[in-house]
Design an enzyme around this catalytic site. Sequence first.
Site, mmCIF file in Angstrom:
data_model
loop_
_atom_site.group_PDB
_atom_site.id
_atom_site.type_symbol
_atom_site.label_atom_id
_atom_site.label_comp_id
_atom_site.label_asym_id
_atom_site.label_seq_id
_atom_site.Cartn_x
_atom_site.Cartn_y
_atom_site.Cartn_z
ATOM 1 N N GLN A 16 0.692 -1.205 0.075
ATOM 2 C CA GLN A 16 -0.179 0.024 -0.072
ATOM 3 C C GLN A 16 0.868 1.128 -0.150
ATOM 4 O OE1 GLN A 16 -2.744 -1.638 3.269
ATOM 5 N NE2 GLN A 16 -4.241 -0.354 1.758
ATOM 6 N N ARG A 73 3.382 0.081 13.148
ATOM 7 C CA ARG A 73 3.056 -1.145 12.400
ATOM 8 C C ARG A 73 3.345 -1.178 10.889
ATOM 9 N NH1 ARG A 73 -2.166 -4.204 11.020
ATOM 10 N NH2 ARG A 73 -1.403 -6.166 10.653
ATOM 11 N N HIS A 118 0.990 -9.416 4.476
ATOM 12 C CA HIS A 118 -0.214 -8.377 4.526
ATOM 13 C C HIS A 118 -0.637 -8.133 2.947
ATOM 14 C CE1 HIS A 118 -2.364 -4.762 6.580
ATOM 15 N NE2 HIS A 118 -2.952 -5.168 5.353
ATOM 16 N N ASN A 162 -2.036 -11.076 8.195
ATOM 17 C CA ASN A 162 -2.995 -10.136 8.345
ATOM 18 C C ASN A 162 -4.105 -10.337 7.818
ATOM 19 O OD1 ASN A 162 -3.786 -7.241 9.199
ATOM 20 N ND2 ASN A 162 -4.163 -7.189 6.960
ATOM 21 N N GLU A 163 -5.354 -10.522 8.629
ATOM 22 C CA GLU A 163 -6.553 -10.829 8.080
ATOM 23 C C GLU A 163 -6.813 -11.814 7.324
ATOM 24 O OE1 GLU A 163 -8.238 -7.025 6.454
ATOM 25 O OE2 GLU A 163 -8.254 -6.196 8.432
ATOM 26 N N ASN A 305 -8.223 -6.159 14.357
ATOM 27 C CA ASN A 305 -8.547 -5.234 13.338
ATOM 28 C C ASN A 305 -10.296 -4.720 13.380
ATOM 29 O OD1 ASN A 305 -5.860 -5.313 12.700
ATOM 30 N ND2 ASN A 305 -6.310 -5.862 10.613
ATOM 31 N N TYR A 307 -13.258 -2.216 12.288
ATOM 32 C CA TYR A 307 -13.651 -1.001 11.425
ATOM 33 C C TYR A 307 -15.203 -0.447 11.787
ATOM 34 C CZ TYR A 307 -9.069 -0.918 9.103
ATOM 35 O OH TYR A 307 -7.903 -0.591 8.862
ATOM 36 N N GLU A 373 -5.739 -2.362 14.009
ATOM 37 C CA GLU A 373 -6.256 -1.469 13.132
ATOM 38 C C GLU A 373 -7.415 -1.084 13.756
ATOM 39 O OE1 GLU A 373 -6.441 -2.922 9.073
ATOM 40 O OE2 GLU A 373 -4.626 -3.741 9.163
ATOM 41 N N TRP A 417 -5.480 3.100 11.791
ATOM 42 C CA TRP A 417 -5.153 2.588 10.174
ATOM 43 C C TRP A 417 -5.631 3.984 9.508
ATOM 44 C CZ3 TRP A 417 -2.424 -0.861 7.967
ATOM 45 C CH2 TRP A 417 -2.654 -0.962 6.459
ATOM 46 N N GLU A 424 -5.456 1.816 -1.546
ATOM 47 C CA GLU A 424 -6.415 1.202 -0.963
ATOM 48 C C GLU A 424 -7.115 0.022 -1.429
ATOM 49 O OE1 GLU A 424 -7.210 0.890 2.246
ATOM 50 O OE2 GLU A 424 -9.502 -0.253 2.004
#
Length: 469
Positions: A16, A73, A118, A162-163, A305, A307, A373, A417, A424
């Site tokens: 990213q 991070r 990631h 990650n995720e 994480n 949101y 995040e 984040w 993105e």
Amino acid sequence: MFPRDFAWGAGTAAYQIEGGSQADLKGPSIWDTFCHEKGRVFEDQNGDVACNSYELWDKDLECIHQLGLTHYRLSFSWARLLPDGTTRHVNQKGVKYYNKVIDDLLSSNVSPMVTLYHFDLPQALQDQGGWKSPIIAVLFDSYAKFCFQTFGDRVKLWITINEPYVCAKLGNEDGIHAPGIQEKGTAAYLVGHNMLRAHAMAWHSYDSVYRREQKGEVSLAVNSDWLEPLRHDHEEDIAATERNRAFTLGWFAWPVFVTGDYPEIMRCAIEAQSIKVNYSGASRLPRFTSDDPVILGTADFFALNYYTSRKVKPGQGVERNICMKSDRNVEEVLDPSWPICGVSWLAVMPCGLRKLLKYIKETFNNPVVYVTENGFSQVGMLQMEDIQRAGYYKETILEVSKAIQEDGVDVRGYFAWSLMDNFEWADGFSVRFGLFHVDFSDPKLRRTMYRSGKEYSNIIAEYKRNQCK
Ligand code: PNW
């Protein structure tokens, strides 16, 4: 109020921000490939340059200092370190780059938290089957050991993957993330399975070889919305919420923190659906065998994480084909009173984070938690004075403090984040999550602090003042 030594961080991910997609022998990753296929990403944008952190790391470091972060991070690009994904070839320029990042952070008293994976699998490994192939766990473990060996004298907080949920589902069921596979109802479960195996192997390697000397901690970062029944007194909505939790947070957290295996609700739902549509293949949700690494207990902390929040009711159950949607059979509803911030999926409910933290404490045996995040986006017209986002950060961080003070959740850190606007994923540069604005039309890619960044830096400064008293 926050405990002593609370970690105040912000996060980024290699693809990213770094750019330098072909610099110094870096190998291609699945995101390099995906972005260069037509129609995959908003306006066919890509991360070839992104924030050019590969060359402008000094500028990132200034941002980190301006915010007053205690932690940062970042993720390593696997293909930058190991161009073909294996330890046969090490790209020394990649090692040098991450060494500098880590050393610069430490010399200004900022602790790195490093994510090994990631979303950006080396393309060379995708060509051999990627996460669908069981051998990936061994290759990931070699990469992880290489990183522990090379950087573990200085990095004390590690995230393996990650995720896994987003990788598995968006990448292999929906096909909207790399590698863009849409094998509904099968591939995502297989990918998730191999991610758990890979994570566990790496954790065991750390535990048996590196932990004693390096004294760090290793976990995987799971993403979860806060989910609650649409109608709290309806059995079906309550059951749908449980089912939804099993297919999201439970899919990865249950094996690691509770039983070493998938939630029973998840397995039952998948088996029942296979029978219903006369699916004749092997069980779509793989089983762990005695040849697999032990999954239970392979996390030294809980990395979350968060949101957004959703209300849940049963799905329509009309899909006749094999797919995750019909296995899960839920419908998610947004409460109209929750404000939307930026992208359409991001409904803001700061107290959702507090509720989720309490749920994690109760469900996963009171683990140490890092919020790895959390953030809010901007789309459309640029707003440097983003008062709304600043307010959301303030409210959400207040909810974290309540989770600690009133609910007794053992939260040790919070990572916003993101440090700066970046690529993105499928939304390209159209969605901005940064605490710093990045001017992508400027060759120098100037970083400028948003009002929300100022808000966050004020919160951190106030915390530091209180610590000194
Ligand atoms: C996370 N969704 O991904 C990632 O870890 C970040 O790299 C990313 O920039 C950030 O959230 C913001 O999106 C997600 O569709 C990707 O619900 C997609 C979703 C959620 C999180």
